[in-house]
Every structure is written in C-alpha cells, then in structure tokens.
Design a protein around this motif. Structure first.
Motif, PDB file in Angstrom:
ATOM      1  N   PRO A  35      13.091  -6.650  17.949  1.00 21.33           N
ATOM      2  CA  PRO A  35      13.455  -7.716  16.569  1.00 21.33           C
ATOM      3  C   PRO A  35      11.764  -8.159  15.289  1.00 21.33           C
ATOM      4  O   PRO A  35      10.907  -8.356  17.142  1.00 21.33           O
ATOM      5  N   HIS A  36      11.059  -7.589  14.690  1.00 22.03           N
ATOM      6  CA  HIS A  36      10.043  -7.706  15.042  1.00 22.03           C
ATOM      7  C   HIS A  36       9.785  -8.935  13.913  1.00 22.03           C
ATOM      8  O   HIS A  36      10.433  -8.489  12.854  1.00 22.03           O
ATOM      9  N   ARG A  37       8.593 -10.310  13.384  1.00 27.03           N
ATOM     10  CA  ARG A  37       8.063 -10.626  12.305  1.00 27.03           C
ATOM     11  C   ARG A  37       7.142  -9.984  11.839  1.00 27.03           C
ATOM     12  O   ARG A  37       6.200  -9.014  11.821  1.00 27.03           O
ATOM     13  N   VAL A  38       8.140  -9.664  10.141  1.00 30.88           N
ATOM     14  CA  VAL A  38       6.718  -9.239   9.547  1.00 30.88           C
ATOM     15  C   VAL A  38       6.565 -10.703   8.490  1.00 30.88           C
ATOM     16  O   VAL A  38       6.959 -11.342   7.473  1.00 30.88           O
ATOM     17  N   ALA A  39       4.883 -10.616   7.950  1.00 36.18           N
ATOM     18  CA  ALA A  39       4.162 -11.263   7.212  1.00 36.18           C
ATOM     19  C   ALA A  39       3.477  -9.800   6.212  1.00 36.18           C
ATOM     20  O   ALA A  39       2.762  -9.701   6.719  1.00 36.18           O
ATOM     21  N   VAL A  40       3.505 -10.505   4.787  1.00 38.10           N
ATOM     22  CA  VAL A  40       2.946 -10.180   4.012  1.00 38.10           C
ATOM     23  C   VAL A  40       1.809 -10.985   3.108  1.00 38.10           C
ATOM     24  O   VAL A  40       2.014 -12.550   3.214  1.00 38.10           O
ATOM     25  N   PHE A  41       0.100 -10.359   2.994  1.00 39.37           N
ATOM     26  CA  PHE A  41      -0.853 -10.912   2.727  1.00 39.37           C
ATOM     27  C   PHE A  41      -1.025 -10.540   1.171  1.00 39.37           C
ATOM     28  O   PHE A  41      -1.219  -9.394   0.806  1.00 39.37           O
ATOM     29  N   GLU A  42      -0.970 -11.819  -0.050  1.00 39.91           N
ATOM     30  CA  GLU A  42      -1.680 -11.486  -1.023  1.00 39.91           C
ATOM     31  C   GLU A  42      -2.943 -11.932  -0.985  1.00 39.91           C
ATOM     32  O   GLU A  42      -3.170 -12.929  -0.746  1.00 39.91           O
TER      33      GLU A  42
ATOM     34  N   THR B 275      -1.177  -2.960   8.026  1.00 41.95           N
ATOM     35  CA  THR B 275      -1.588  -2.366   7.215  1.00 41.95           C
ATOM     36  C   THR B 275      -1.763  -2.376   6.040  1.00 41.95           C
ATOM     37  O   THR B 275      -1.492  -3.778   5.447  1.00 41.95           O
ATOM     38  N   ALA B 276      -2.815  -1.790   4.733  1.00 42.91           N
ATOM     39  CA  ALA B 276      -2.781  -2.459   3.196  1.00 42.91           C
ATOM     40  C   ALA B 276      -1.909  -1.500   2.186  1.00 42.91           C
ATOM     41  O   ALA B 276      -1.654   0.149   2.752  1.00 42.91           O
ATOM     42  N   LEU B 277      -1.375  -2.571   1.173  1.00 46.76           N
ATOM     43  CA  LEU B 277      -0.306  -1.786   0.508  1.00 46.76           C
ATOM     44  C   LEU B 277      -1.492  -1.825  -0.743  1.00 46.76           C
ATOM     45  O   LEU B 277      -1.146  -3.605  -0.792  1.00 46.76           O
ATOM     46  N   PRO B 278      -1.400  -0.979  -1.708  1.00 50.80           N
ATOM     47  CA  PRO B 278      -2.023  -2.054  -3.364  1.00 50.80           C
ATOM     48  C   PRO B 278      -0.296  -2.230  -3.635  1.00 50.80           C
ATOM     49  O   PRO B 278       0.341  -2.420  -4.028  1.00 50.80           O
ATOM     50  N   PRO B 279      -0.303  -3.570  -4.729  1.00 49.65           N
ATOM     51  CA  PRO B 279      -2.126  -3.862  -4.966  1.00 49.65           C
ATOM     52  C   PRO B 279      -1.991  -5.090  -4.141  1.00 49.65           C
ATOM     53  O   PRO B 279      -2.160  -5.787  -3.835  1.00 49.65           O
ATOM     54  N   GLY B 280      -3.275  -5.055  -3.238  1.00 53.57           N
ATOM     55  CA  GLY B 280      -3.852  -6.163  -2.722  1.00 53.57           C
ATOM     56  C   GLY B 280      -3.333  -7.140  -1.778  1.00 53.57           C
ATOM     57  O   GLY B 280      -2.966  -8.337  -1.360  1.00 53.57           O
ATOM     58  N   ARG B 281      -2.220  -6.167  -1.015  1.00 51.13           N
ATOM     59  CA  ARG B 281      -0.961  -7.027  -0.193  1.00 51.13           C
ATOM     60  C   ARG B 281      -1.431  -5.921   1.473  1.00 51.13           C
ATOM     61  O   ARG B 281      -2.172  -5.294   1.416  1.00 51.13           O
ATOM     62  N   VAL B 282      -1.453  -7.247   2.316  1.00 48.81           N
ATOM     63  CA  VAL B 282      -1.893  -6.419   3.695  1.00 48.81           C
ATOM     64  C   VAL B 282      -0.234  -7.209   4.426  1.00 48.81           C
ATOM     65  O   VAL B 282      -0.031  -7.411   3.967  1.00 48.81           O
ATOM     66  N   VAL B 283      -0.077  -5.990   5.741  1.00 49.89           N
ATOM     67  CA  VAL B 283       1.267  -6.510   5.573  1.00 49.89           C
ATOM     68  C   VAL B 283       1.194  -6.286   7.691  1.00 49.89           C
ATOM     69  O   VAL B 283      -0.012  -5.409   8.277  1.00 49.89           O
ATOM     70  N   LEU B 284       1.848  -7.296   8.190  1.00 47.79           N
ATOM     71  CA  LEU B 284       1.463  -7.016   9.593  1.00 47.79           C
ATOM     72  C   LEU B 284       3.078  -7.206  10.041  1.00 47.79           C
ATOM     73  O   LEU B 284       3.529  -7.985   9.230  1.00 47.79           O
ATOM     74  N   ALA B 285       3.176  -6.650  11.341  1.00 40.67           N
ATOM     75  CA  ALA B 285       4.041  -6.867  11.949  1.00 40.67           C
ATOM     76  C   ALA B 285       3.687  -7.150  13.488  1.00 40.67           C
ATOM     77  O   ALA B 285       3.307  -6.538  13.682  1.00 40.67           O
ATOM     78  N   VAL B 286       4.752  -8.370  13.885  1.00 44.56           N
ATOM     79  CA  VAL B 286       4.680  -8.560  15.484  1.00 44.56           C
ATOM     80  C   VAL B 286       5.534  -8.991  16.291  1.00 44.56           C
ATOM     81  O   VAL B 286       6.780  -9.267  15.960  1.00 44.56           O
ATOM     82  N   PRO B 287       6.199  -8.241  17.089  1.00 44.07           N
ATOM     83  CA  PRO B 287       7.268  -8.253  17.882  1.00 44.07           C
ATOM     84  C   PRO B 287       7.632 -10.097  18.284  1.00 44.07           C
ATOM     85  O   PRO B 287       6.893 -10.613  18.631  1.00 44.07           O
ATOM     86  N   ARG B 288       8.687 -10.139  17.953  1.00 43.87           N
ATOM     87  CA  ARG B 288       9.564 -11.645  18.236  1.00 43.87           C
ATOM     88  C   ARG B 288       9.177 -11.977  19.683  1.00 43.87           C
ATOM     89  O   ARG B 288       8.915 -12.909  19.754  1.00 43.87           O
ATOM     90  N   SER B 289       8.692 -11.228  20.625  1.00 49.04           N
ATOM     91  CA  SER B 289       8.723 -11.703  22.094  1.00 49.04           C
ATOM     92  C   SER B 289       6.845 -12.465  21.890  1.00 49.04           C
ATOM     93  O   SER B 289       6.348 -12.663  22.864  1.00 49.04           O
TER      94      SER B 289
END
Length: 130
Positions: free
Chosen positions: A58-65, A94-108
């Motif tokens: 499992p990973h934790r995913v965060a989205v930055f606006e 990674t960056a995804l339009p419009p103006g979002r940055v997505v981050l995936a971090v392992p649960r460990s």
C-alpha cells in the motif's frame, strides 16, 4: 585551475541531467500507475521495481493544488529527496494539469510523511494538500 573548473562543471551538469531523467521517468511511472484499472502486469511491476517501488504494497497518495500550471516539480522532487535521504527513489512525484502535483509514498515510510508534506508545501509555494 580553469580546466579543472570546466571539467567539474561538465560532470555536475551530467549528474543533474541524469537525475532529471530519472525523476521524469518516475513521474511517468506514477502517471501510468494512477491510470491503470486492470491488474498489475509483470512489465509494469518490473519497471516500478527499478525505482524501488513495490506495487504490491500500500501507498499513501497526496495531491497538491498549486493554483498555477507552471508548478516547479523539480523543487518538490529535491525537497522530497532531502527529507527522505535514505530512500528518495521510493517516492514518486508527478505534475498533472491543471496545477496539481501528485505524490505516492510507501506505507512503510509513514513516519516521514508529515515532514515530507510540509517540505513539499513549502517547495510548492505554500500549495494546499488535498
């Protein structure tokens, strides 16, 4: 002395270019993982393994606006590498339009997530986490 400085500048440039390529490929991997709706195939799992990412964990995913489309993803990647100096490759950004940055971090790495999110928020100009 001048020749030594030139050689050093070329080597640093090569190292930065290699790091940028690795980060871009990691971002492309994250985009492909996020778009995936079918079970994981071996090819994609092997590609993820080259980035020290275990797709079966499992990973934790965060989205930055960020509020703008010209977000400095490199600054966010550098910030994540500083916070996670022991395993910087295991985090995908990674960056995804419009103006979002997505981050995936392992649960460990849950113990580092809060400090990582703070560092990325600062690097992204105070962007909000969604």
């Amino acid at each position: 002395m001048e020749h030594g400085a030139t050689v050093l500048a070329v080597e640093l440039s090569k190292e930065r270019t290699a790091q940028d390529v690795e980060w871009r490929l990691g971002g492309e991997l994250l985009e492909e993982l996020l778009k995936r709706s079918e079970p994981m195939d071996r090819r994609l799992a092997a590609r993820a393994a080259r980035f020290d990412v275990d797709v079966h964990q499992p990973h934790r995913v965060a989205v930055f606006e960020t509020g703008n489309d010209d977000v400095d993803v490199r600054a966010m990647r550098v910030a994540s590498a500083r916070v996670l100096a022991d395993q910087p490759r295991a985090v995908l950004v990674t960056a995804l339009p419009p103006g979002r940055v997505v981050l995936a971090v392992p649960r460990s790495m849950d113990g580092s997530v809060e400090s990582l999110l703070r560092a990325l928020s600062v690097a992204g100009g105070g962007c909000a986490v969604g």
